[in-house]
Design a protein around this motif. Structure first.
Motif, PDB file in Angstrom:
ATOM      1  N   GLU A 103       0.969  -1.163  -0.006  1.00 45.50           N
ATOM      2  CA  GLU A 103      -0.106   0.052  -0.198  1.00 45.50           C
ATOM      3  C   GLU A 103       0.960   1.270   0.123  1.00 45.50           C
ATOM      4  O   GLU A 103       1.973   1.210   0.832  1.00 45.50           O
ATOM      5  CB  GLU A 103      -0.903  -0.055   1.235  1.00 45.50           C
ATOM      6  N   ILE A 104       0.403   2.104  -0.534  1.00 47.99           N
ATOM      7  CA  ILE A 104       1.004   3.529  -0.629  1.00 47.99           C
ATOM      8  C   ILE A 104      -0.107   4.359  -0.276  1.00 47.99           C
ATOM      9  O   ILE A 104      -1.092   4.605  -1.095  1.00 47.99           O
ATOM     10  CB  ILE A 104       1.583   3.954  -2.053  1.00 47.99           C
ATOM     11  N   ASP A 105       0.087   4.931   0.903  1.00 47.53           N
ATOM     12  CA  ASP A 105      -1.141   5.831   1.386  1.00 47.53           C
ATOM     13  C   ASP A 105      -0.721   7.332   1.175  1.00 47.53           C
ATOM     14  O   ASP A 105       0.088   7.583   1.871  1.00 47.53           O
ATOM     15  CB  ASP A 105      -1.410   5.415   3.003  1.00 47.53           C
ATOM     16  N   THR A 106      -1.285   7.897   0.211  1.00 44.83           N
ATOM     17  CA  THR A 106      -0.891   9.381   0.016  1.00 44.83           C
ATOM     18  C   THR A 106      -1.602  10.236   1.026  1.00 44.83           C
ATOM     19  O   THR A 106      -0.968  11.457   1.069  1.00 44.83           O
ATOM     20  CB  THR A 106      -1.328   9.787  -1.482  1.00 44.83           C
ATOM     21  N   VAL A 107      -2.605   9.818   1.756  1.00 51.61           N
ATOM     22  CA  VAL A 107      -3.238  10.828   2.660  1.00 51.61           C
ATOM     23  C   VAL A 107      -2.189  10.812   4.052  1.00 51.61           C
ATOM     24  O   VAL A 107      -1.904  12.026   4.399  1.00 51.61           O
ATOM     25  CB  VAL A 107      -4.538  10.464   3.167  1.00 51.61           C
ATOM     26  N   ASN A 108      -1.894   9.764   4.277  1.00 48.36           N
ATOM     27  CA  ASN A 108      -1.006   9.695   5.639  1.00 48.36           C
ATOM     28  C   ASN A 108       0.183   9.599   5.411  1.00 48.36           C
ATOM     29  O   ASN A 108       1.196   9.555   6.288  1.00 48.36           O
ATOM     30  CB  ASN A 108      -1.505   8.240   6.538  1.00 48.36           C
ATOM     31  N   ARG A 109       0.723   9.676   4.140  1.00 49.42           N
ATOM     32  CA  ARG A 109       1.978   9.572   3.537  1.00 49.42           C
ATOM     33  C   ARG A 109       2.974   8.373   4.266  1.00 49.42           C
ATOM     34  O   ARG A 109       3.856   8.538   5.050  1.00 49.42           O
ATOM     35  CB  ARG A 109       2.685  10.719   3.873  1.00 49.42           C
ATOM     36  N   THR A 110       2.371   7.277   4.057  1.00 52.08           N
ATOM     37  CA  THR A 110       2.898   6.008   4.382  1.00 52.08           C
ATOM     38  C   THR A 110       3.047   4.852   3.431  1.00 52.08           C
ATOM     39  O   THR A 110       2.212   5.018   2.514  1.00 52.08           O
ATOM     40  CB  THR A 110       2.244   5.324   5.713  1.00 52.08           C
ATOM     41  N   ALA A 111       3.942   4.087   3.325  1.00 50.38           N
ATOM     42  CA  ALA A 111       3.916   2.860   2.562  1.00 50.38           C
ATOM     43  C   ALA A 111       3.929   1.514   3.371  1.00 50.38           C
ATOM     44  O   ALA A 111       5.078   1.548   4.439  1.00 50.38           O
ATOM     45  CB  ALA A 111       5.222   3.028   1.589  1.00 50.38           C
ATOM     46  N   THR A 112       3.260   0.703   2.975  1.00 50.30           N
ATOM     47  CA  THR A 112       3.270  -0.815   3.673  1.00 50.30           C
ATOM     48  C   THR A 112       3.878  -1.443   2.704  1.00 50.30           C
ATOM     49  O   THR A 112       3.230  -1.745   1.609  1.00 50.30           O
ATOM     50  CB  THR A 112       2.166  -1.291   4.151  1.00 50.30           C
ATOM     51  N   VAL A 113       4.959  -2.252   3.137  1.00 52.42           N
ATOM     52  CA  VAL A 113       5.862  -3.036   2.188  1.00 52.42           C
ATOM     53  C   VAL A 113       6.398  -4.404   2.604  1.00 52.42           C
ATOM     54  O   VAL A 113       6.495  -4.490   3.937  1.00 52.42           O
ATOM     55  CB  VAL A 113       7.156  -2.448   1.684  1.00 52.42           C
ATOM     56  N   GLN A 114       6.409  -5.230   1.899  1.00 51.80           N
ATOM     57  CA  GLN A 114       7.198  -6.565   2.484  1.00 51.80           C
ATOM     58  C   GLN A 114       8.624  -6.307   2.480  1.00 51.80           C
ATOM     59  O   GLN A 114       9.228  -5.428   1.895  1.00 51.80           O
ATOM     60  CB  GLN A 114       6.802  -7.796   1.448  1.00 51.80           C
ATOM     61  N   ALA A 115       9.352  -7.119   3.222  1.00 49.10           N
ATOM     62  CA  ALA A 115      10.841  -6.861   3.752  1.00 49.10           C
ATOM     63  C   ALA A 115      11.657  -6.989   2.305  1.00 49.10           C
ATOM     64  O   ALA A 115      12.771  -6.436   2.366  1.00 49.10           O
ATOM     65  CB  ALA A 115      11.199  -7.654   4.458  1.00 49.10           C
ATOM     66  N   GLY A 116      11.270  -7.886   1.271  1.00 47.29           N
ATOM     67  CA  GLY A 116      12.176  -8.048   0.366  1.00 47.29           C
ATOM     68  C   GLY A 116      12.148  -6.767  -0.840  1.00 47.29           C
ATOM     69  O   GLY A 116      13.075  -7.182  -1.887  1.00 47.29           O
ATOM     70  N   VAL A 117      11.305  -5.748  -0.560  1.00 43.04           N
ATOM     71  CA  VAL A 117      11.277  -4.843  -1.690  1.00 43.04           C
ATOM     72  C   VAL A 117      12.756  -4.102  -1.824  1.00 43.04           C
ATOM     73  O   VAL A 117      13.210  -3.548  -0.696  1.00 43.04           O
ATOM     74  CB  VAL A 117       9.979  -3.761  -1.192  1.00 43.04           C
ATOM     75  N   ILE A 118      12.931  -3.990  -2.979  1.00 40.79           N
ATOM     76  CA  ILE A 118      14.323  -3.039  -3.123  1.00 40.79           C
ATOM     77  C   ILE A 118      14.123  -1.704  -2.820  1.00 40.79           C
ATOM     78  O   ILE A 118      13.061  -1.023  -3.410  1.00 40.79           O
ATOM     79  CB  ILE A 118      14.869  -3.566  -4.490  1.00 40.79           C
ATOM     80  N   LEU A 119      15.008  -0.989  -2.432  1.00 40.64           N
ATOM     81  CA  LEU A 119      14.969   0.286  -2.060  1.00 40.64           C
ATOM     82  C   LEU A 119      14.548   1.305  -3.341  1.00 40.64           C
ATOM     83  O   LEU A 119      13.601   2.224  -3.203  1.00 40.64           O
ATOM     84  CB  LEU A 119      16.148   0.944  -1.492  1.00 40.64           C
ATOM     85  N   ASP A 120      15.309   1.284  -4.499  1.00 37.09           N
ATOM     86  CA  ASP A 120      15.142   2.074  -5.550  1.00 37.09           C
ATOM     87  C   ASP A 120      13.736   1.481  -6.179  1.00 37.09           C
ATOM     88  O   ASP A 120      13.029   2.350  -6.984  1.00 37.09           O
ATOM     89  CB  ASP A 120      16.370   1.376  -6.548  1.00 37.09           C
ATOM     90  N   THR A 121      13.127   0.251  -6.234  1.00 36.56           N
ATOM     91  CA  THR A 121      12.178  -0.124  -6.577  1.00 36.56           C
ATOM     92  C   THR A 121      10.848   0.515  -5.860  1.00 36.56           C
ATOM     93  O   THR A 121       9.836   1.270  -6.515  1.00 36.56           O
ATOM     94  CB  THR A 121      11.601  -1.647  -6.338  1.00 36.56           C
ATOM     95  N   LEU A 122      10.809   0.884  -4.580  1.00 33.39           N
ATOM     96  CA  LEU A 122       9.970   1.863  -3.816  1.00 33.39           C
ATOM     97  C   LEU A 122       9.911   3.105  -4.504  1.00 33.39           C
ATOM     98  O   LEU A 122       8.949   3.714  -4.494  1.00 33.39           O
ATOM     99  CB  LEU A 122      10.177   1.478  -2.135  1.00 33.39           C
ATOM    100  N   GLU A 123      11.266   3.733  -4.652  1.00 36.95           N
ATOM    101  CA  GLU A 123      11.409   4.958  -4.796  1.00 36.95           C
ATOM    102  C   GLU A 123      10.842   5.441  -6.119  1.00 36.95           C
ATOM    103  O   GLU A 123      10.253   6.373  -6.375  1.00 36.95           O
ATOM    104  CB  GLU A 123      13.003   5.530  -4.888  1.00 36.95           C
TER     105      GLU A 123
END
Length: 467
Positions: A103-123
């Motif tokens: 989840e990318i919550d644009t209102v609360n400005r949070t992202a919920t991610v699994q631990a294996g997500v690569i930093l650059d992929t999230l960015e």
């Protein structure tokens, strides 16, 4: 000391396959082929287990805990202290298949991610929402967010945004016995009792396996200004840091120190173009991230102009394009030349008060040159948050302890840290007493004993559970 372990029982391997599927367990040549020639973390595990869900991680750890089977969690394998090193008889637990941005919550400005997500992929995913997760480090294209939390990663922008632990709101962790502690808090303020996530952030997989995270996001900067300066005296750089931090009104995002040795290794014929003369003792890269390019550029140039008039640097070059910005940062981030030219190569990551840095640099250099007159040494790092990286080429393959003593012993009287951001792992474990008292080390052991009494999670890393 790590002792030889018996092979992982074939029956346990089959039980693990039943949990994660046939392709979820790698053995034999499949293990060795994963990281051929990898120079930092030797891969010698009997098996690599690759779960897809928290439930599978829980089931894997229940089986391993019941069998007394050691497990080493592995992420992007970009660490520097051998915290993910495995040996025969151990199982590597890779979270590479747990790579969903939930989840990318644009209102609360949070992202919920699994631990294996690569930093650059999230960015990349955040860019279309005008948001950013501001952790930035050299391994951004391979490091995983669970590993970033497990090691409490730092990087280039700590001066503005803080370490990883300041950017994690909640985590889900699986304990050694398979219990799932789901504390996926989404609030910046939550003072309801112990902040349990902080136990696991920075624990290098020794207390639990981080499986999911809630991350604090920020508004994405839309302007950037970068400069590189040079100075004849360290005091100029110290004064410059305070001046630009105050003058830029909270927009200073990086302040990176480079000494003459590192600058000259990375610039010149066949290397990166040096924008400044190569005869100055110290260089610094300054970066400001903001929201309005014209206004921010004017402020940046005004502040640097005033700093120059005050004598806080000798010369400066401002990046006028993204290409020039990348050229400046390549001088700082490229380690290829120093690794090749400094042999045998040693890399260190220490932290100390900025006011102590000049004397510390002199003390380390004197000790090293006193023992190995032909040694090579270079200092660089995140000076804005008191973090120095040291590259050394000295002695022979059997001189590691002596080289480490030159770096670590001068930290003892000034209360410095042997690890600013890389962790302890196996590499720095013999020197932990420089930065942690006997009482602190005893409490660490007590916590480890409480959460992992069977000592199956990354055993032997950071500290030994038993004398």
């Amino acid at each position: 000391m790590q002792h030889a372990l018996p092979a992982v029982p074939a029956a346990l391997i089959e039980q693990l396959r039943a949990v994660v599927g046939e392709t979820g367990v790698l053995t034999g040549e499949e293990v060795a082929a994963r990281y051929p020639g990898y120079f930092m973390d030797r891969i010698a595990a009997d098996a690599i287990v690759r779960p897809r869900t928290t439930e599978e991680v829980s089931a894997v750890l229940q089986l391993c805990n019941a069998a007394g089977q050691p497990v080493v969690v592995q992420g992007g394998m970009s660490g520097w202290v051998r915290a993910t090193q495995t040996k025969a008889g151990e199982i590597a637990l890779s979270l590479e298949r747990m790579a969903d941005i939930e989840e990318i919550d644009t209102v609360n400005r949070t992202a919920t991610v699994q631990a294996g997500v690569i930093l650059d992929t999230l960015e990349t995913a955040l860019a279309e929402h005008g948001l950013t997760f501001p952790l930035d480090l050299g391994g951004r294209g391979s490091c995983q967010l669970g590993g970033n939390a497990s090691t409490n990663a730092g990087g280039m922008r700590v001066i503005r945004y803080g370490m990883m632990r300041e950017q994690v709101l909640g985590i889900e962790t699986v304990l050694a016995d398979g219990r799932v502690i789901s504390s996926l808090n989404q609030m910046i303020k939550n003072n309801a009792g112990y902040d349990l996530k902080q136990l696991f952030i920075g624990s290098e997989g020794t207390l639990g396996v981080i499986t999911r995270l809630v991350l604090r996001l920020r508004e994405r900067p839309t302007s950037s200004n970068t400069a590189i300066v040079c100075a004849s005296d360290f005091s100029q750089i110290v004064d410059l840091l305070r001046f630009v931090d105050q003058g830029l009104g909270g927009l200073l995002s990086a302040f990176e120190l480079i000494d003459n040795n590192f600058y000259n290794v990375n610039t010149g014929a066949g290397k990166h173009a040096g924008p400044l003369a190569s005869d100055k003792p110290y260089y610094a890269i300054i970066e400001m991230l903001g929201s309005q390019q014209d206004r921010d550029s004017e402020l940046f140039e005004t502040v640097l102009g005033e700093a120059g008039e005050r004598g806080y640097f000798d010369d400066a070059v401002l990046a006028r394009s993204e290409t020039q910005r990348e050229q400046i940062w390549n001088i700082r981030e490229d380690l290829e030349h120093v690794v090749r030219e400094f042999q045998p190569f040693y890399a260190f990551d220490v932290s100390l008060p900025v006011g102590r840095m000049q004397d510390y640099i002199a003390a380390v250099t004197e000790k090293l040159k006193g023992r190995w007159p032909d040694s090579k040494i270079a200092f660089l790092g995140h000076m804005g948050d008191g973090n120095l990286h040291i590259a050394i080429g000295a002695g022979g393959e059997d001189d590691r302890h002596g080289v480490e003593a030159c770096v670590y012993e001068p930290l003892r009287p000034i209360g410095g840290s042997i690890s600013a951001e890389h962790g302890i792992g196996l590499e720095k474990k013999p020197w932990l007493d420089v930065s942690r008292s006997a009482d602190e080390r005893k409490l660490m052991k007590d916590i480890k004993q409480l959460l992992d009494p069977g000592n199956i999670l990354n055993p032997g890393k950071i500290l030994d559970l038993h004398p």
